[in-house]
Design a protein around this motif. Structure first.
Motif, PDB file in Angstrom:
ATOM      1  N   ARG A  15       0.823  -1.142   0.016  1.00 24.31           N
ATOM      2  CA  ARG A  15      -0.048  -0.181   0.077  1.00 24.31           C
ATOM      3  C   ARG A  15       0.830   1.220   0.026  1.00 24.31           C
ATOM      4  N   THR A  16       2.188   1.104   0.165  1.00 25.42           N
ATOM      5  CA  THR A  16       3.041   2.515   0.327  1.00 25.42           C
ATOM      6  C   THR A  16       4.084   2.210  -0.694  1.00 25.42           C
ATOM      7  N   ALA A  17       4.769   3.484  -1.015  1.00 23.26           N
ATOM      8  CA  ALA A  17       5.873   3.287  -1.711  1.00 23.26           C
ATOM      9  C   ALA A  17       6.910   3.024  -0.890  1.00 23.26           C
ATOM     10  N   PRO A  18       8.204   2.705  -1.245  1.00 23.30           N
ATOM     11  CA  PRO A  18       9.585   2.632  -0.395  1.00 23.30           C
ATOM     12  C   PRO A  18      10.042   3.703   0.314  1.00 23.30           C
ATOM     13  N   LEU A  19      10.470   3.623   1.237  1.00 28.54           N
ATOM     14  CA  LEU A  19      10.983   4.945   2.167  1.00 28.54           C
ATOM     15  C   LEU A  19      12.276   5.341   1.485  1.00 28.54           C
ATOM     16  N   PRO A  20      12.502   6.644   1.184  1.00 26.05           N
ATOM     17  CA  PRO A  20      13.936   7.065   0.970  1.00 26.05           C
ATOM     18  C   PRO A  20      14.852   6.820   2.034  1.00 26.05           C
ATOM     19  N   PRO A  21      16.191   6.619   1.330  1.00 24.92           N
ATOM     20  CA  PRO A  21      17.079   6.237   2.448  1.00 24.92           C
ATOM     21  C   PRO A  21      17.287   7.111   3.531  1.00 24.92           C
ATOM     22  N   ALA A  22      17.158   8.356   3.646  1.00 23.84           N
ATOM     23  CA  ALA A  22      17.242   9.167   4.635  1.00 23.84           C
ATOM     24  C   ALA A  22      16.121   9.152   5.673  1.00 23.84           C
ATOM     25  N   ALA A  23      14.906   8.589   5.078  1.00 24.17           N
ATOM     26  CA  ALA A  23      13.868   8.395   6.187  1.00 24.17           C
ATOM     27  C   ALA A  23      13.903   7.047   6.900  1.00 24.17           C
TER      28      ALA A  23
END
Length: 97
Positions: A15-23
């Motif tokens: 249901r969600t996109a992958p988190l960016p590395p910083a997140a």
């Protein structure tokens, strides 16, 4: 083909996109603090509830249900105190050594 969302298992990945590395890095830094935040929140909430019930007890109008609720609030406070003591963070609930 359509997906029956009522029957499809819920997963965050679906249901969600992958988190960016910083997140991901920020989340990794904050996750260890969640048990402490939870313990402080539970302690403070239970302390307010216990104080309210203690006032009721002093008035002589405490029911058996109120007494059980007070005991449970005290148990929650004790458990949270233990978590914070083990972490060396009792100052978060105003306890000084």
């Amino acid at each position: 083909m359509t997906i029956d969302h009522a029957r499809a298992p819920f997963t965050l990945e679906s249901r969600t996109a992958p988190l960016p590395p910083a997140a991901v890095e920020a989340l990794a830094r904050t996750l260890p603090h969640f048990p402490l935040v939870q313990a402080v929140t539970e302690y403070e909430t239970a302390a307010v509830h216990a104080a309210q019930l203690a006032g009721l007890a002093e008035s002589g109008r405490m029911s058996d249900l109120d007494a059980r609720s007070l005991a449970e609030a005290e148990n929650v406070m004790a458990a949270a105190h233990t978590v914070l003591k083990q972490a060396g963070q009792l100052h978060l609930i105003g306890v000084t050594a």
